[in-house]
Design an enzyme around this catalytic site. Structure first.
Site, short mmCIF file in Angstrom:
data_model
loop_
_atom_site.label_atom_id
_atom_site.label_comp_id
_atom_site.label_asym_id
_atom_site.label_seq_id
_atom_site.Cartn_x
_atom_site.Cartn_y
_atom_site.Cartn_z
CB ALA A 72 -0.93 0.00 1.21
CB THR A 73 4.05 2.22 1.63
OG1 THR A 73 3.61 1.98 2.97
CG2 THR A 73 4.97 3.44 1.62
CG ASN A 140 -4.04 2.73 10.74
OD1 ASN A 140 -4.49 3.80 10.31
ND2 ASN A 140 -2.88 2.66 11.37
CD GLN A 168 -6.37 -1.82 8.86
OE1 GLN A 168 -6.99 -2.79 9.27
NE2 GLN A 168 -5.05 -1.74 8.93
CB SER A 184 -1.63 -3.67 2.03
OG SER A 184 -0.44 -4.39 2.31
CG HIS A 186 0.40 -7.43 5.09
ND1 HIS A 186 0.45 -7.17 6.44
CD2 HIS A 186 0.76 -6.28 4.47
CE1 HIS A 186 0.81 -5.92 6.64
NE2 HIS A 186 1.02 -5.36 5.46
CB THR A 222 10.19 -8.51 -12.42
OG1 THR A 222 11.18 -8.18 -13.39
CG2 THR A 222 9.62 -9.89 -12.72
CB CYS A 304 3.37 2.06 10.92
SG CYS A 304 2.64 0.91 9.74
#
Length: 358
Positions: A72-73, A140, A168, A184, A186, A222, A304
């Site tokens: 996501a970043t 989050n 989220q 994201s 995960h 890639t 984070c």
């Protein structure tokens, strides 16, 4: 160990792991091809990537494309930096650091305030030169669900684009409409190291990372068939069992609220994803609590910011004092959490808090 930190990351779904394995083949296998190569193995890998792209796209609004990123970043950076350089970026005060820091670094940044319940209402003006409005769908740290439809409308009225961090929300509730959306893998039981930016048809972006232009000329590098396949499988599983997962989380939420009845909520109880329980006890020493309850995995705030020593900017934005913010904990639960785990964790946390005289 009892894992209650679903906002930081989620357990890998078995379906995602199975989908990844073929594309991790070593010597003698056929699944390690580069999806950008023209030969047979490359075409097979590319087919896996495109299948995953369709699976991920199925949980986004219609009329856009999915650009795979490293997470996501990177998606957030592409959205904010790639959508222009002239004008102001308006962001809510409780955005993730990936949004706040990127917006501030990208140029003029205007911060939108939030109410004590954690919602950012539209009864505030945008700077006349606002080019982009950034408002997340689900916070989050405190789980607040934001009025994204109203903000999308307000952005349009001000001739600005609307970007939504749906990290989220994706896979849990219907993703809001926007011009750009970041997710994201995960955070919805997929692998780490892969995410996506959804871009509405007609939105003009330019690349911020030069190279081979593998993803629509907007994101070079890639693409990993294994990571993308895992993300796609996790998205498909989330779509199939969204209602089931929501019912399960709701049951866990009601039981957790009973067990932590003596604690104070941070943020709205109603306009909230109920897999997030951010609570406080005045005077609580959270570091001591975490040391005393080492077999329960929970957070003192956003993962984070852990170890930074900084007070949560989200809790401060909703009016918590520094002392209140530092006496807060966040419990996150979801698909693989059991009722028994919630009850055992609550017993241990409450007992440890009692040892502190609370």
């Amino acid at each position: 160990m009892i894992y209650l930190d679903y906002q930081a990351t989620t357990p890998l779904a078995p379906e995602a792991r199975d989908a990844m394995m073929r594309w991790l083949d070593g010597p003698g296998g056929t699944g390690f091809g580069n999806p950008h190569s023209p030969h047979r193995m490359g075409r097979q890998a590319k087919a896996a990537v495109e299948m995953a792209r369709d699976q991920v796209a199925a949980l986004f609004p219609a009329g856009g494309k999915v650009i795979f990123t490293s997470g996501a970043t990177e998606a957030i950076n592409l959205a904010i930096r790639g959508s222009g350089t002239q004008g102001t970026v308006s962001v809510s005060a409780i955005e993730h650091a990936a949004v706040l820091d990127t917006a501030r670094d990208a140029g003029a940044c205007h911060v939108l305030n939030v109410a004590r319940d954690g919602q950012c209402n539209t009864r505030q003006d945008l700077p006349a030169d606002t080019r982009l409005v950034c408002l997340m769908q689900v916070n989050n740290e405190i789980g607040t669900i934001q009025p994204t439809v109203e903000w999308h409308r307000k952005a349009k009225e001000n001739n600005a684009l609307y970007f939504c961090d749906a990290v989220q929300a994706y896979g849990k509730i219907e993703v809001t409409g926007a011009d750009m959306i970041a997710v994201s893998a995960h955070k919805f039981h997929g692998p780490k190291g892969v995410g996506a930016l959804w871009v509405r048809d007609g939105v003009d972006l330019h690349e911020v990372q030069t190279g081979g232009g593998q993803e629509f000329g907007l994101r070079s590098g890639t693409v990993s068939p294994a990571l993308v396949a895992g993300m796609g499988a996790a998205a498909a599983e989330a779509r199939d069992r969204m209602a089931q997962d929501a019912d399960h989380v709701e049951a866990l939420w009601h039981r957790a609220c009973e067990l932590f009845g003596g604690w104070e909520f941070n943020g709205s109880e109603d306009a909230r994803w109920h897999g997030n329980l951010n609570i406080r006890r005045d005077g609580l020493d959270v570091n001591r609590l975490m040391s005393d309850v080492r077999d329960v995995m929970f957070s003192a705030g956003s993962a984070c910011a852990s170890g930074s020593g900084r007070t949560s900017h989200v809790l401060e934005a909703i009016g918590c004092s520094k002392a209140q913010a530092k006496s807060s904990i966040r419990l996150g639960f979801g698909r693989y959490t059991t009722l028994e785990e919630i009850e055992e964790a609550a017993g241990k946390i409450n007992a440890a808090a009692k040892e502190q005289g609370l």
